[in-house]
Design an enzyme around this catalytic site. Structure first.
Site, PDB file in Angstrom:
ATOM      1  N   ARG A 108       0.817  -1.209   0.000  1.00 48.77           N
ATOM      2  CA  ARG A 108       0.000   0.000   0.000  1.00 48.77           C
ATOM      3  C   ARG A 108       0.853   1.262   0.000  1.00 48.77           C
ATOM      4  NH1 ARG A 108      -2.972   2.002  -2.658  1.00 48.77           N
ATOM      5  NH2 ARG A 108      -3.979  -0.044  -2.666  1.00 48.77           N
ATOM      6  N   LYS A 143       0.748  24.635  -3.595  1.00 50.00           N
ATOM      7  CA  LYS A 143      -0.442  23.924  -3.111  1.00 50.00           C
ATOM      8  C   LYS A 143      -0.225  22.416  -3.252  1.00 50.00           C
ATOM      9  CE  LYS A 143      -3.371  27.823  -4.361  1.00 50.00           C
ATOM     10  NZ  LYS A 143      -4.439  28.341  -5.249  1.00 50.00           N
ATOM     11  N   LYS A 175       3.221  40.865  -3.120  1.00 52.84           N
ATOM     12  CA  LYS A 175       1.788  40.881  -3.370  1.00 52.84           C
ATOM     13  C   LYS A 175       1.170  42.124  -2.719  1.00 52.84           C
ATOM     14  CE  LYS A 175       1.191  35.950  -4.089  1.00 52.84           C
ATOM     15  NZ  LYS A 175       0.284  34.785  -3.901  1.00 52.84           N
ATOM     16  N   GLU A 204       3.468  40.721  -8.191  1.00 52.73           N
ATOM     17  CA  GLU A 204       2.065  40.630  -8.598  1.00 52.73           C
ATOM     18  C   GLU A 204       1.512  42.033  -8.798  1.00 52.73           C
ATOM     19  OE1 GLU A 204      -1.035  37.839  -6.796  1.00 52.73           O
ATOM     20  OE2 GLU A 204      -1.538  39.784  -5.906  1.00 52.73           O
ATOM     21  N   ASP A 225      -2.653  38.768 -12.062  1.00 56.32           N
ATOM     22  CA  ASP A 225      -3.602  37.879 -11.397  1.00 56.32           C
ATOM     23  C   ASP A 225      -5.030  38.367 -11.629  1.00 56.32           C
ATOM     24  OD1 ASP A 225      -4.525  35.819  -9.881  1.00 56.32           O
ATOM     25  OD2 ASP A 225      -3.929  36.632  -7.956  1.00 56.32           O
TER      26      ASP A 225
END
Length: 295
Positions: A108, A143, A175, A204, A225
């Site tokens: 597994r 992420k 940012k 950004e 963005d």
């Protein structure tokens, strides 16, 4: 899936000690005080085969091998495919020869690594294929599954994508909060350059005015963005016109999925970062069965 294979340099996995640490955590989590079910099997030599049950890109061999070798250093693993190969449903990926209990106990954990990293590589390749011919490159984000960042970012490279920053330490990203604290975008850029002169700087921007400010002040990449399509095309035009002449690449992030990816790439941006490559992982269906492969 189609297209060229990744460069050999992209297929370099993380250092062996990183792979071994990943595997040690996984085995400790699964085995705990001992595999009470495997203990029911006779501890004899046996064989097994690894079957891929859907089309995919193979990724994660180092982790699969390390899981089995941690429990049986003498196990023999004969791979029939290479890391990064595109395979079809029903392909036998490898055969194993080892101790029956160790094969079952490692099953597994070894499959968890292989199914997750193959899934990451496969979805990355789907996105890379979607922008092929546009000049845009697909990037990952931070992420990632906790504890598996280097593994997943490796899988992105195997799938033909490229890595954004690895963590909070290797690239400065300015940012909205930084601009607010510094008082202006220009002040934030100057502060970042003064504090971290050797690190890449990504800025950004939230408007075309900020884009021009970042272009004038200079940085390594500009993140536009959540621009709509018309504003995004204006941004590309400005960045590629004199006096800037495309010297600073543009990255798009946010609002990107398979329905919008191609059109964003065709607008002329240089990079598209996509959190879903590592966040929305579809694990590839694999199985490890004792005995010889069918046929």
């Amino acid at each position: 899936m189609s297209g060229a294979s990744p460069r050999s340099s992209d297929l370099q996995p993380p250092p062996a000690e990183t792979v071994e640490a990943d595997v040690a955590r996984a085995l400790a989590e699964d085995i705990g005080s001992g595999d009470v079910t495997a203990a029911l099997l006779p501890d004899v030599a046996d064989s097994a085969y690894l079957l891929c049950k859907e089309d995919s890109i193979v990724c994660g061999r180092p982790w699969f091998d390390a899981c089995h070798r941690a429990l049986d250093p003498e196990v023999r693993i004969d791979w029939r495919v290479q890391e990064g190969d595109r395979v079809r449903k029903g392909t036998v990926l490898a055969t194993l020869q080892g101790r029956a209990r160790a094969l079952v106990t490692a099953e597994r954990s070894s499959l968890n690594f292989l199914q997750t990293l193959s899934g990451t590589a496969t979805i990355t390749a789907t996105h890379v294929d979607a922008v092929r011919g546009t000049g845009a490159r697909v990037l990952d984000t931070r992420k990632t599954i906790p504890g598996l960042r280097l593994a997943q970012k490796y899988a992105v490279r195997v799938g033909g994508g490229a890595n954004h920053r690895i963590g909070l330490y290797d690239t400065v990203m300015l940012k909205e909060n930084h601009v607010r604290a510094a008082g202006s975008l220009t002040a934030a850029i100057h502060a970042a350059r003064a504090m971290h002169p050797t690190l890449p700087l990504v800025v950004e921007v939230e408007s075309l005015a900020q884009l021009e400010e970042a272009l004038r002040e200079g940085c390594d990449r500009i993140l536009i963005d959540d621009f709509d399509a018309a504003t995004r095309r204006d941004a590309v035009r400005i960045a590629r016109s004199a006096p800037f002449n495309g010297s600073i690449p543009l990255e798009v992030s946010g609002g990107v999925d398979m329905s919008t990816l191609r059109s964003i790439a065709e607008d002329g941006v240089d990079f598209i970062s996509i959190g879903g490559l590592t966040k929305h992982v579809h694990a590839i269906d694999l199985s490890l069965k004792l005995g010889p492969p069918p046929g």
